[in-house]
Write a protein that holds these residues in place. Structure first.
Motif, PDB file in Angstrom:
ATOM      1  N   ILE A  92       7.196   7.303   5.756  1.00  0.00           N
ATOM      2  CA  ILE A  92       6.918   5.984   5.194  1.00  0.00           C
ATOM      3  C   ILE A  92       6.180   6.142   3.864  1.00  0.00           C
ATOM      4  O   ILE A  92       5.108   6.732   3.803  1.00  0.00           O
ATOM      5  N   LYS A  93       6.753   5.590   2.810  1.00  0.00           N
ATOM      6  CA  LYS A  93       6.158   5.719   1.476  1.00  0.00           C
ATOM      7  C   LYS A  93       5.338   4.491   1.080  1.00  0.00           C
ATOM      8  O   LYS A  93       4.540   4.550   0.153  1.00  0.00           O
ATOM      9  N   GLU A  94       5.535   3.381   1.801  1.00  0.00           N
ATOM     10  CA  GLU A  94       4.833   2.153   1.452  1.00  0.00           C
ATOM     11  C   GLU A  94       4.802   1.238   2.673  1.00  0.00           C
ATOM     12  O   GLU A  94       5.776   1.180   3.428  1.00  0.00           O
ATOM     13  N   VAL A  95       3.684   0.571   2.885  1.00  0.00           N
ATOM     14  CA  VAL A  95       3.589  -0.445   3.937  1.00  0.00           C
ATOM     15  C   VAL A  95       3.039  -1.712   3.315  1.00  0.00           C
ATOM     16  O   VAL A  95       2.494  -1.693   2.210  1.00  0.00           O
ATOM     17  N   LEU A  96       3.182  -2.812   4.017  1.00  0.00           N
ATOM     18  CA  LEU A  96       2.460  -4.019   3.639  1.00  0.00           C
ATOM     19  C   LEU A  96       1.154  -4.003   4.401  1.00  0.00           C
ATOM     20  O   LEU A  96       1.140  -3.766   5.618  1.00  0.00           O
ATOM     21  N   LEU A  97       0.063  -4.208   3.704  1.00  0.00           N
ATOM     22  CA  LEU A  97      -1.247  -4.271   4.337  1.00  0.00           C
ATOM     23  C   LEU A  97      -1.618  -5.739   4.440  1.00  0.00           C
ATOM     24  O   LEU A  97      -1.683  -6.448   3.427  1.00  0.00           O
ATOM     25  N   LYS A 145       0.853  -1.183   0.000  1.00  0.00           N
ATOM     26  CA  LYS A 145       0.000   0.000   0.000  1.00  0.00           C
ATOM     27  C   LYS A 145       0.893   1.238   0.000  1.00  0.00           C
ATOM     28  O   LYS A 145       1.712   1.424   0.892  1.00  0.00           O
ATOM     29  N   ILE A 146       0.724   2.065  -1.021  1.00  0.00           N
ATOM     30  CA  ILE A 146       1.471   3.307  -1.123  1.00  0.00           C
ATOM     31  C   ILE A 146       0.911   4.284  -0.094  1.00  0.00           C
ATOM     32  O   ILE A 146      -0.297   4.406   0.066  1.00  0.00           O
ATOM     33  N   CYS A 147       1.788   4.977   0.614  1.00  0.00           N
ATOM     34  CA  CYS A 147       1.380   5.887   1.676  1.00  0.00           C
ATOM     35  C   CYS A 147       1.778   7.318   1.332  1.00  0.00           C
ATOM     36  O   CYS A 147       2.864   7.554   0.818  1.00  0.00           O
ATOM     37  N   ASP A 148       0.918   8.235   1.658  1.00  0.00           N
ATOM     38  CA  ASP A 148       1.224   9.649   1.530  1.00  0.00           C
ATOM     39  C   ASP A 148       1.621  10.151   2.913  1.00  0.00           C
ATOM     40  O   ASP A 148       0.887  10.866   3.577  1.00  0.00           O
ATOM     41  N   HIS A 149       2.790   9.718   3.346  1.00  0.00           N
ATOM     42  CA  HIS A 149       3.293  10.028   4.683  1.00  0.00           C
ATOM     43  C   HIS A 149       4.715  10.558   4.535  1.00  0.00           C
ATOM     44  O   HIS A 149       5.458  10.101   3.666  1.00  0.00           O
ATOM     45  N   PRO A 150       5.118  11.530   5.343  1.00  0.00           N
ATOM     46  CA  PRO A 150       6.454  12.118   5.164  1.00  0.00           C
ATOM     47  C   PRO A 150       7.626  11.156   5.366  1.00  0.00           C
ATOM     48  O   PRO A 150       8.679  11.343   4.785  1.00  0.00           O
ATOM     49  N   TRP A 170      -1.808   8.890  12.107  1.00  0.00           N
ATOM     50  CA  TRP A 170      -2.015   9.009  10.663  1.00  0.00           C
ATOM     51  C   TRP A 170      -2.602   7.711  10.093  1.00  0.00           C
ATOM     52  O   TRP A 170      -3.541   7.737   9.305  1.00  0.00           O
ATOM     53  N   TRP A 171      -2.069   6.571  10.529  1.00  0.00           N
ATOM     54  CA  TRP A 171      -2.554   5.279  10.033  1.00  0.00           C
ATOM     55  C   TRP A 171      -4.008   5.051  10.432  1.00  0.00           C
ATOM     56  O   TRP A 171      -4.809   4.570   9.647  1.00  0.00           O
ATOM     57  N   ARG A 172      -4.348   5.410  11.673  1.00  0.00           N
ATOM     58  CA  ARG A 172      -5.724   5.247  12.144  1.00  0.00           C
ATOM     59  C   ARG A 172      -6.682   6.091  11.289  1.00  0.00           C
ATOM     60  O   ARG A 172      -7.750   5.651  10.912  1.00  0.00           O
ATOM     61  N   GLU A 173      -6.272   7.318  10.961  1.00  0.00           N
ATOM     62  CA  GLU A 173      -7.100   8.185  10.116  1.00  0.00           C
ATOM     63  C   GLU A 173      -7.255   7.608   8.720  1.00  0.00           C
ATOM     64  O   GLU A 173      -8.339   7.715   8.125  1.00  0.00           O
ATOM     65  N   GLN A 174      -6.196   7.005   8.184  1.00  0.00           N
ATOM     66  CA  GLN A 174      -6.247   6.418   6.839  1.00  0.00           C
ATOM     67  C   GLN A 174      -7.134   5.175   6.812  1.00  0.00           C
ATOM     68  O   GLN A 174      -7.734   4.870   5.791  1.00  0.00           O
ATOM     69  N   SER A 175      -7.190   4.478   7.910  1.00  0.00           N
ATOM     70  CA  SER A 175      -7.920   3.208   7.969  1.00  0.00           C
ATOM     71  C   SER A 175      -9.414   3.378   8.184  1.00  0.00           C
ATOM     72  O   SER A 175     -10.172   2.438   8.036  1.00  0.00           O
ATOM     73  N   ILE A 176      -9.842   4.562   8.584  1.00  0.00           N
ATOM     74  CA  ILE A 176     -11.265   4.763   8.874  1.00  0.00           C
ATOM     75  C   ILE A 176     -12.058   4.935   7.613  1.00  0.00           C
ATOM     76  O   ILE A 176     -11.683   5.350   6.619  1.00  0.00           O
TER      77      ILE A 176
END
Length: 117
Positions: free
Chosen positions: A15-20, A8-13, A111-117
């Motif tokens: 982390i640019k990508e995580v595994l979901l 998962k590509i992230c728009d975060h300063p 930030w992750w919690r906001e993205q996941s909602i």
């Protein structure tokens, strides 16, 4: 629930990508170092300390096989190599943040919690 991991590509300063996977973000050691602003040796020591205290269960840590191609220097042919890379979910990040006292980790979790909602 996601049964197979996906990138998962992230728009975060930081982390640019995580595994979901299993509806959670999974980060590798390099990403944990960047978020927590620590070096590899301190990360390993903290993980060992948390593990010794029984705070880590195996469900929050996973090894994924990542296949990459490499060319040999003297040949045109490519060969496949499988790398075993350990990833940690956000539960591990929360535990490590308590030891590192870093605002960066808490900001990522918010930030992750906001993205996941």
């Amino acid at each position: 629930m996601i049964t197979e991991y996906e990138r998962k590509i992230c728009d975060h300063p930081i982390i640019k990508e995580v595994l979901l996977w299993h509806d959670d973000a999974w980060l590798d050691g390099t990403q944990l170092e960047a978020i927590l602003r620590i070096n590899r040796h301190k990360l390993k020591r903290l993980l060992q300390q948390i593990d010794a205290q029984g705070e880590i269960s195996f469900e929050h840590s996973e090894v994924f096989s990542v296949v990459r191609q490499r060319c040999k220097k003297d040949k045109q042919t490519k060969s496949d190599w499988i790398y075993q890379i350990r990833y940690y979910d956000t539960t591990i990040l929360r535990l490590l943040a308590e030891y590192c006292e870093t605002e960066s980790a808490l900001n990522f979790l918010r930030w992750w919690r906001e993205q996941s909602i």
